[in-house]
Design an enzyme around this catalytic site. Sequence first.
Site, PDB file in Angstrom:
ATOM      1  N   TYR A   1      30.603  39.779  43.832  1.00 42.55           N
ATOM      2  CA  TYR A   1      31.771  40.244  43.073  1.00 42.55           C
ATOM      3  C   TYR A   1      31.427  41.491  42.279  1.00 42.55           C
ATOM      4  CZ  TYR A   1      29.655  38.125  38.873  1.00 42.55           C
ATOM      5  OH  TYR A   1      28.820  37.798  37.836  1.00 42.55           O
ATOM      6  N   CYS A   2      32.456  42.300  42.026  1.00 39.50           N
ATOM      7  CA  CYS A   2      32.318  43.506  41.204  1.00 39.50           C
ATOM      8  C   CYS A   2      33.694  43.818  40.627  1.00 39.50           C
ATOM      9  CB  CYS A   2      31.759  44.667  42.022  1.00 39.50           C
ATOM     10  SG  CYS A   2      32.703  45.032  43.513  1.00 39.50           S
ATOM     11  N   THR A   3      33.846  44.933  39.962  1.00 39.53           N
ATOM     12  CA  THR A   3      35.068  45.211  39.212  1.00 39.53           C
ATOM     13  C   THR A   3      36.326  45.163  40.083  1.00 39.53           C
ATOM     14  OG1 THR A   3      33.766  46.638  37.751  1.00 39.53           O
ATOM     15  CG2 THR A   3      36.158  46.788  37.588  1.00 39.53           C
TER      16      THR A   3
ATOM     17  N   GLY B   1      33.779  50.252  41.113  1.00 39.49           N
ATOM     18  CA  GLY B   1      34.936  49.396  41.263  1.00 39.49           C
ATOM     19  C   GLY B   1      34.574  48.086  41.849  1.00 39.49           C
TER      20      GLY B   1
ATOM     21  N   ILE C   1      36.956  41.443  40.519  1.00 37.97           N
ATOM     22  CA  ILE C   1      37.229  40.725  39.269  1.00 37.97           C
ATOM     23  C   ILE C   1      38.653  40.996  38.788  1.00 37.97           C
ATOM     24  CG2 ILE C   1      36.521  40.448  36.861  1.00 37.97           C
ATOM     25  CD1 ILE C   1      33.734  41.523  37.771  1.00 37.97           C
TER      26      ILE C   1
END
Length: 304
Positions: A184-186, A304, A213
């Site tokens: 997961y990331c932004t 992102g 996220i």
Amino acid sequence: MDLQKIILYYGFTPLEDPEAVKLWQKTLCETLGLKGRILISKHGINGTLGGDMAALKKYVRQTKEFTGFKKIDFKWSEGQGDDFPRLSVKVRKEIVAFGAPDELVVDAKGVVGGGVHLKPEQVNQLVAERGDDVVFFDGRNAFEAKIGKFKNAIVPNTETTRDFIEDLESGKYDHLKDKPIVTYCTGGIRCEILSPIMKNRGFKEVYQIQGGIVRYGERFGDAEDSLWEGSLYVFDKRMNVDFSDKAKTIGQCEKCQAPTSKFYNCANLACRDLVLLCGDCATNADNLSCTHEHTRGRNLEIAG
């Protein structure tokens, strides 16, 4: 002043002439009075822009007219009008600097050989079915996880995205290669690249959260059944956002360990490091001074 908004987006598609796309995007943004950062490569586009909502809507509409960008998922959030000091549109070898431009393969459908995309509901379903066997793997810079992360997630000791490959090849995560890994990331873009990198190194069951996220937080926020806790670090003047007024504060002041989610810029303008401080400690100028522990190399351009 018109209603201000920020958009976060990316699109993976083969671009034969990134320089031409750069000129088009720069002209479009200047005409609409938008500020922010856009990176373009032969693999696609990655951007974060702020401005009047009406102007951003025109930008989205015109950008989607380009065949390769029709399916881009534009994520919207509140803006303040001064979130970005200027407009920057650049061509790079990578739209996220993992240091592996030749490893990434992109076709008209997007990244080839990446992880399985899961919608937020499917993430919760996977955890409900597989329990503690599921491993959340943070695809961001380590400092971002100080104020918010998925519960019990693994947070690699990375200062920039360029650190991930060496960290993965160190052997410290080899015991996880047969487990279901949720990256997961932004907004999802870093996982688009991280997931095939992990698969290429022997991780067998790799997932990524569709929309990152941001989309998960929009769906579950800080509800009881949410697997996320804390605030989300963002790469503009806001520094962080909460999904609700119930957001848990998991960050700790670097000076007194009091709860906080607020980052401050190092007082040394030549240093790009951030300091996590509570309100009281932030009033002491000495706590913002540059130290030998600061990296000065953090990748704060776009993520992102």
